[in-house]
Design a protein around this motif. Sequence first.
Motif, PDB file in Angstrom:
ATOM      1  N   VAL A  42       6.967 -30.029 -58.152  1.00 22.18           N
ATOM      2  CA  VAL A  42       6.248 -31.227 -58.113  1.00 22.18           C
ATOM      3  C   VAL A  42       4.749 -31.155 -57.420  1.00 22.18           C
ATOM      4  N   LYS A  43       4.704 -30.354 -56.580  1.00 23.07           N
ATOM      5  CA  LYS A  43       3.391 -30.235 -55.931  1.00 23.07           C
ATOM      6  C   LYS A  43       2.359 -29.674 -56.696  1.00 23.07           C
ATOM      7  N   ALA A  44       2.787 -28.760 -57.779  1.00 23.76           N
ATOM      8  CA  ALA A  44       1.837 -28.152 -58.589  1.00 23.76           C
ATOM      9  C   ALA A  44       1.732 -29.281 -59.875  1.00 23.76           C
ATOM     10  N   HIS A  45       2.819 -29.998 -60.306  1.00 24.58           N
ATOM     11  CA  HIS A  45       2.699 -30.883 -61.396  1.00 24.58           C
ATOM     12  C   HIS A  45       3.306 -32.400 -60.988  1.00 24.58           C
ATOM     13  N   PRO A  46       2.377 -32.935 -60.392  1.00 25.95           N
ATOM     14  CA  PRO A  46       2.816 -34.379 -59.818  1.00 25.95           C
ATOM     15  C   PRO A  46       2.691 -35.398 -61.074  1.00 25.95           C
ATOM     16  N   LEU A  47       1.857 -35.383 -61.856  1.00 27.47           N
ATOM     17  CA  LEU A  47       1.838 -36.225 -62.978  1.00 27.47           C
ATOM     18  C   LEU A  47       3.082 -35.750 -63.945  1.00 27.47           C
ATOM     19  N   VAL A 101       6.245 -37.352 -62.805  1.00 30.67           N
ATOM     20  CA  VAL A 101       6.334 -38.662 -62.917  1.00 30.67           C
ATOM     21  C   VAL A 101       6.567 -39.074 -64.348  1.00 30.67           C
ATOM     22  N   ALA A 102       5.722 -38.527 -65.286  1.00 30.70           N
ATOM     23  CA  ALA A 102       6.004 -38.664 -66.585  1.00 30.70           C
ATOM     24  C   ALA A 102       7.390 -38.131 -67.130  1.00 30.70           C
ATOM     25  N   GLY A 103       7.944 -37.049 -66.657  1.00 30.62           N
ATOM     26  CA  GLY A 103       9.119 -36.606 -66.947  1.00 30.62           C
ATOM     27  C   GLY A 103      10.468 -37.492 -66.408  1.00 30.62           C
ATOM     28  N   ALA A 104      10.097 -38.107 -65.141  1.00 31.63           N
ATOM     29  CA  ALA A 104      11.073 -38.990 -64.396  1.00 31.63           C
ATOM     30  C   ALA A 104      11.153 -40.156 -65.769  1.00 31.63           C
ATOM     31  N   ALA A 155      22.216 -51.489 -69.647  1.00 29.98           N
ATOM     32  CA  ALA A 155      21.789 -50.086 -69.327  1.00 29.98           C
ATOM     33  C   ALA A 155      20.238 -50.118 -69.403  1.00 29.98           C
ATOM     34  N   ALA A 156      19.633 -50.608 -70.252  1.00 24.67           N
ATOM     35  CA  ALA A 156      18.268 -50.686 -70.355  1.00 24.67           C
ATOM     36  C   ALA A 156      17.640 -50.967 -68.802  1.00 24.67           C
ATOM     37  N   LYS A 157      18.302 -52.092 -68.281  1.00 23.41           N
ATOM     38  CA  LYS A 157      17.756 -52.513 -67.083  1.00 23.41           C
ATOM     39  C   LYS A 157      18.110 -51.447 -66.070  1.00 23.41           C
ATOM     40  N   ARG A 158      19.207 -50.872 -66.116  1.00 25.98           N
ATOM     41  CA  ARG A 158      19.415 -49.795 -65.115  1.00 25.98           C
ATOM     42  C   ARG A 158      18.589 -48.391 -65.238  1.00 25.98           C
ATOM     43  N   GLY A 159      18.248 -48.183 -66.730  1.00 27.19           N
ATOM     44  CA  GLY A 159      17.162 -47.129 -67.013  1.00 27.19           C
ATOM     45  C   GLY A 159      15.985 -47.572 -66.513  1.00 27.19           C
ATOM     46  N   SER A 160      15.556 -48.903 -66.650  1.00 29.78           N
ATOM     47  CA  SER A 160      14.068 -49.168 -66.178  1.00 29.78           C
ATOM     48  C   SER A 160      14.132 -49.107 -64.833  1.00 29.78           C
ATOM     49  N   ALA A 161      15.169 -49.389 -64.098  1.00 29.92           N
ATOM     50  CA  ALA A 161      15.270 -49.396 -62.658  1.00 29.92           C
ATOM     51  C   ALA A 161      15.310 -48.083 -62.288  1.00 29.92           C
ATOM     52  N   LEU A 162      15.966 -47.172 -62.829  1.00 33.35           N
ATOM     53  CA  LEU A 162      15.899 -45.602 -62.303  1.00 33.35           C
ATOM     54  C   LEU A 162      14.404 -45.201 -62.888  1.00 33.35           C
ATOM     55  N   ALA A 163      13.797 -45.445 -64.030  1.00 32.28           N
ATOM     56  CA  ALA A 163      12.188 -45.133 -64.105  1.00 32.28           C
ATOM     57  C   ALA A 163      11.573 -45.509 -63.014  1.00 32.28           C
ATOM     58  N   GLY A 164      11.744 -46.736 -62.839  1.00 28.20           N
ATOM     59  CA  GLY A 164      10.766 -47.411 -61.731  1.00 28.20           C
ATOM     60  C   GLY A 164      10.895 -46.782 -60.443  1.00 28.20           C
ATOM     61  N   ALA A 200       9.388 -43.552 -60.774  1.00 27.05           N
ATOM     62  CA  ALA A 200       7.929 -43.649 -60.692  1.00 27.05           C
ATOM     63  C   ALA A 200       7.377 -43.923 -59.269  1.00 27.05           C
ATOM     64  N   GLU A 201       8.192 -44.613 -58.581  1.00 25.05           N
ATOM     65  CA  GLU A 201       7.800 -45.019 -56.861  1.00 25.05           C
ATOM     66  C   GLU A 201       7.807 -43.925 -56.085  1.00 25.05           C
ATOM     67  N   LEU A 202       8.941 -43.099 -56.534  1.00 25.58           N
ATOM     68  CA  LEU A 202       9.102 -41.582 -55.761  1.00 25.58           C
ATOM     69  C   LEU A 202       7.755 -40.822 -56.065  1.00 25.58           C
ATOM     70  N   GLY A 203       7.264 -40.819 -57.309  1.00 27.22           N
ATOM     71  CA  GLY A 203       6.168 -39.909 -57.632  1.00 27.22           C
ATOM     72  C   GLY A 203       5.042 -40.336 -57.118  1.00 27.22           C
ATOM     73  N   ILE A 204       4.870 -41.604 -57.110  1.00 22.86           N
ATOM     74  CA  ILE A 204       3.796 -42.241 -56.370  1.00 22.86           C
ATOM     75  C   ILE A 204       3.518 -42.125 -54.806  1.00 22.86           C
ATOM     76  N   ALA A 205       4.886 -42.282 -54.306  1.00 23.52           N
ATOM     77  CA  ALA A 205       4.889 -42.164 -52.895  1.00 23.52           C
ATOM     78  C   ALA A 205       4.708 -40.817 -52.538  1.00 23.52           C
ATOM     79  N   TYR A 206       5.171 -39.807 -53.240  1.00 22.30           N
ATOM     80  CA  TYR A 206       4.958 -38.324 -53.020  1.00 22.30           C
ATOM     81  C   TYR A 206       3.402 -38.149 -53.234  1.00 22.30           C
ATOM     82  N   GLY A 207       2.795 -38.582 -54.328  1.00 17.99           N
ATOM     83  CA  GLY A 207       1.286 -38.481 -54.588  1.00 17.99           C
ATOM     84  C   GLY A 207       0.471 -38.948 -53.168  1.00 17.99           C
ATOM     85  N   ALA A 208       0.922 -39.869 -52.727  1.00 17.58           N
ATOM     86  CA  ALA A 208       0.504 -40.765 -51.673  1.00 17.58           C
ATOM     87  C   ALA A 208       0.554 -39.590 -50.511  1.00 17.58           C
TER      88      ALA A 208
END
Length: 175
Positions: free
Chosen positions: A52-57, A60-63, A85-94, A97-105
Amino acid sequence: MSDDAYPTAPAMTPEEKRAELREKVEAAEARNEQRSLAEQAKVAQQTATDFVKAHPLATVAGALVVGATIAAIVPGPGRRLRKKAAKRGSALAGALAELGIAYGAQLLDNATQAARIGQDRLEDIGDTIGDNARSARREAGYLAGEASDTARVLKREASKKANRIARKVHERLTH
């Protein structure tokens, strides 16, 4: 050069290859048995963190792709379940994504802190170099003064000796 210059190992039979492969598998299993579950989890966590440190973007894209895939694949009778299911998947993806952004921050904060620490160390090194330069300048001034004093003393002593020798020579010539 002829082919005989480099002897080759005889080709392994399928039985020998299987035996060698079996030995390697047994050795790997023995190593895995010796590791505790905590060690294995720690190694897996460190490997994931390094990736994740080597490839943060890419993370996030993979998630996002995984979340969208789960949302699209989850079967369900009727439109209502697909929407859930779409809402749950979107929530999971969101969430991912937030986790990736937090990690990037966090990475950015760590880089900023490392830069501050580097600036502090450079400042300390600069102070040390300045202190050493001033000390060397004082020492050089002291040594120059000592050399000057020594040269003055030697000049005076040489002058005295030269005058005494000249006086003795003059006395011998005149008497």
